[in-house]
Every structure is written in structure tokens, then in C-alpha cells.
Design an enzyme around this catalytic site. Structure first.
Site, PDB file in Angstrom:
ATOM      1  N   SER A  43       0.846  -1.165  -0.089  1.00  0.00           N
ATOM      2  CA  SER A  43       0.094   0.074   0.107  1.00  0.00           C
ATOM      3  C   SER A  43       0.750   1.227   0.037  1.00  0.00           C
ATOM      4  O   SER A  43       0.546   2.314  -0.465  1.00  0.00           O
ATOM      5  CB  SER A  43      -1.095   0.049   1.280  1.00  0.00           C
ATOM      6  N   GLU A  44       2.292   1.312   0.694  1.00  0.00           N
ATOM      7  CA  GLU A  44       2.922   2.194   0.523  1.00  0.00           C
ATOM      8  C   GLU A  44       4.339   1.894   0.781  1.00  0.00           C
ATOM      9  O   GLU A  44       4.582   0.870   1.543  1.00  0.00           O
ATOM     10  CB  GLU A  44       2.725   3.599   1.683  1.00  0.00           C
ATOM     11  N   THR A  45       5.357   2.440   0.166  1.00  0.00           N
ATOM     12  CA  THR A  45       6.812   2.285   0.244  1.00  0.00           C
ATOM     13  C   THR A  45       6.977   3.833   0.572  1.00  0.00           C
ATOM     14  O   THR A  45       6.717   4.819   0.103  1.00  0.00           O
ATOM     15  CB  THR A  45       7.283   2.050  -1.123  1.00  0.00           C
TER      16      THR A  45
END
Length: 269
Positions: A43-45
Site C-alpha cells: 500500500s505504501e513504500t
């Protein structure tokens, strides 16, 4: 380029919300950051690099979903602070310069990390046409959080309704700037949480985000007003769950959680 996968808002592997974390010397071009985030496909890096001493922040921090950069992200900030502390790159309080301003994290002696985020504003609005059908649940109230995170906070009747959601993601993507936060009071507060939530962000490439720190900057004032208490605990998630402790402090909301590094390796290209 060293890369780590960290499960955030949990104290055990394979739970909470996984985030990619890369500590860099400087940011490469945006196209490469987006390519890496798409390859990691979480979902996020988070990408961070140290800043010169003496400024308002210690590290620069950016977050990318597989398809776009976002303005604010809680779980990947927690994951980044966890990596800094566990690798000896930081101790105590860390200040991050991000698109939403300077965010502060503080490591506790018990292994938790507390993040200082801006409190989201809540504006009551009418439920958009098609929202209840898209969620498949009765909607009790809707609040717009556009000033900070751009979500619709949607109150449902009870915890069972939140857990049973199987939303129409294509329709959800059309209804708000980022997505929908569905929430309800806990069925049994004796289990250790005061409210539950699930978050759906198909517009930014995330059908369901397991545990969303930024959403709790809206959930905290919403439920604190309902319960008459500033310090609460939220349980978020469907298949994966995580716990976020919230402390409403006026224009700021403190979010506390734990994190676990589960994968560490090298980006070869």
C-alpha cells in the site's frame, strides 16, 4: 540499495500493515521512486534520506503507493522510524520533513513508537448517492476529511457491519478524493479496543489498506467526541488487523503503535 519490509501497528510478523522502507543518501528522480514502489507493490513504500543538522527536520520522507505519491501516511512513517531505531541510525525523537509538514516520532522504552500528526477536520455531509449500495451497509453518518487526508469517514451501525463489508471498489473510487473510512464502536471494549475501522482507497491503487495511521487522525476526533475521552484504541482491518492507540491533543493527534521487520534485502537494479 537496501530495502526492508516492515509490518506496522503490530507486535508480530504477518499482521498489521506491511510497508517498504528504503533509507537513501538522496532521492532519485520521481519516476524511479514510483517504479520501485510499484515493484514492492504494497500500500505504501517509504523513501527517506538524512538532512543536514541544524534544520527543522532530521530526515526527508516521501511515500508512494504502487500508482502515485501521497501527502500523508502513518504506517509507513512508523515503519521508517522503526528501521531508523533498530539499525542505530536514530534514537529518541526523529523529525521528518514531508509533504504534509514536519512529522515527529518518538520511541518509547517499551518498544512503541508515537507519531505526532495534524488532527483532521471533520465536516458533516450528506451521504453521496450510491455510497450505501457501494458499501453494502446502512450508513448512519458521513463526514468529509478533505482538509487533511481527503477521505469520507462513514459511520456504520456496529462492528459486525464493518467486518462484513465487501465494497464495490469501482464505485468507492468515484466518491471521494482518496477513499472511504468505515467505522463503528467496538462490540466489546473489554477486548482492548474502543472502535473498529476498515479503509478502502481504490482511487490511489489500494482496494483495502490493512491499518491506516492517517485515517486515525480523523477517527480520533470523531470517536473522542462520541466517547468523551481523548485517549482511545482503534482496531483496524479485515484479513489483517492492527492496533492504533490515539491521543487527541487539539490540533495534533498522537498515534502509537509497534512494528516488526520481516524482510531485508537489496534492490539490485
Amino acid at each position: 540499495m537496501r530495502i526492508r519490509i516492515v509490518d506496522a501497528f503490530t507486535d508480530r510478523p504477518f499482521s498489521g500493515n506491511p510497508a517498504g522502507v528504503l533509507l537513501l543518501d538522496a532521492f532519485p528522480d520521481d519516476h524511479r521512486l514510483q517504479k520501485v514502489a510499484a515493484e514492492v507493490n504494497l500500500s505504501e513504500t517509504a523513501f527517506a534520506h538524512p538532512l543536514p543538522p541544524g534544520g527543522d527536520a532530521d530526515w526527508a520522507l516521501r511515500w508512494f503507493t504502487p500508482v502515485t505519491e501521497v501527502d500523508m501516511c502513518g504506517h509507513a512513517t512508523l515503519a521508517t522510524a522503526h528501521v531508523l531505531h533498530t539499525t542505530g541510525r536514530a534514537t529518541g525523537t526523529v523529525r521528518f520533513a514531508a509533504r504534509c509538514g514536519v512529522l515527529t516520532t518518538t520511541a518509547g522504552e517499551d518498544g512503541t513508537i508515537t507519531m505526532d500528526f495534524p488532527t483532521s477536520t471533520l465536516t458533516p455531509v450528506d451521504a453521496p448517492e450510491g455510497l450505501a449500495d457501494a458499501l453494502g451497509a446502512e450508513v448512519l453518518s458521513v463526514h468529509d476529511t478533505a482538509a487533511h487526508i481527503g477521505d469520507l469517514l462513514v459511520e456504520l451501525r456496529d462492528e459486525k457491519a464493518v467486518r462484513a463489508l465487501a465494497p464495490d471498489h469501482a464505485t468507492i473510487a468515484e466518491l471521494s478524493k482518496r477513499g472511504v473510512i468505515a467505522t463503528a464502536p467496538a462490540e466489546d471494549p473489554a477486548r482492548g479496543h474502543d472502535f473498529v475501522s476498515r479503509c478502502f482507497f481504490p482511487r490511489v491503487g489500494i482496494d483495502e489498506d490493512p491499518v491506516t495511521g492517517s485515517a486515525h487522525t480523523a477517527l480520533a476526533p470523531f470517536w473522542s467526541a462520541r466517547f468523551g475521552r481523548d485517549d482511545l484504541t482503534g482496531l483496524q482491518g479485515g484479513a489483517r488487523t492492527g492496533v492504533v492507540r490515539t491521543a487527541l491533543r487539539g490540533e495534533r493527534t498522537l498515534l502509537t503503535g509497534r512494528a516488526v521487520t520481516v524482510i531485508e534485502g537489496d534492490l539490485l537494479v
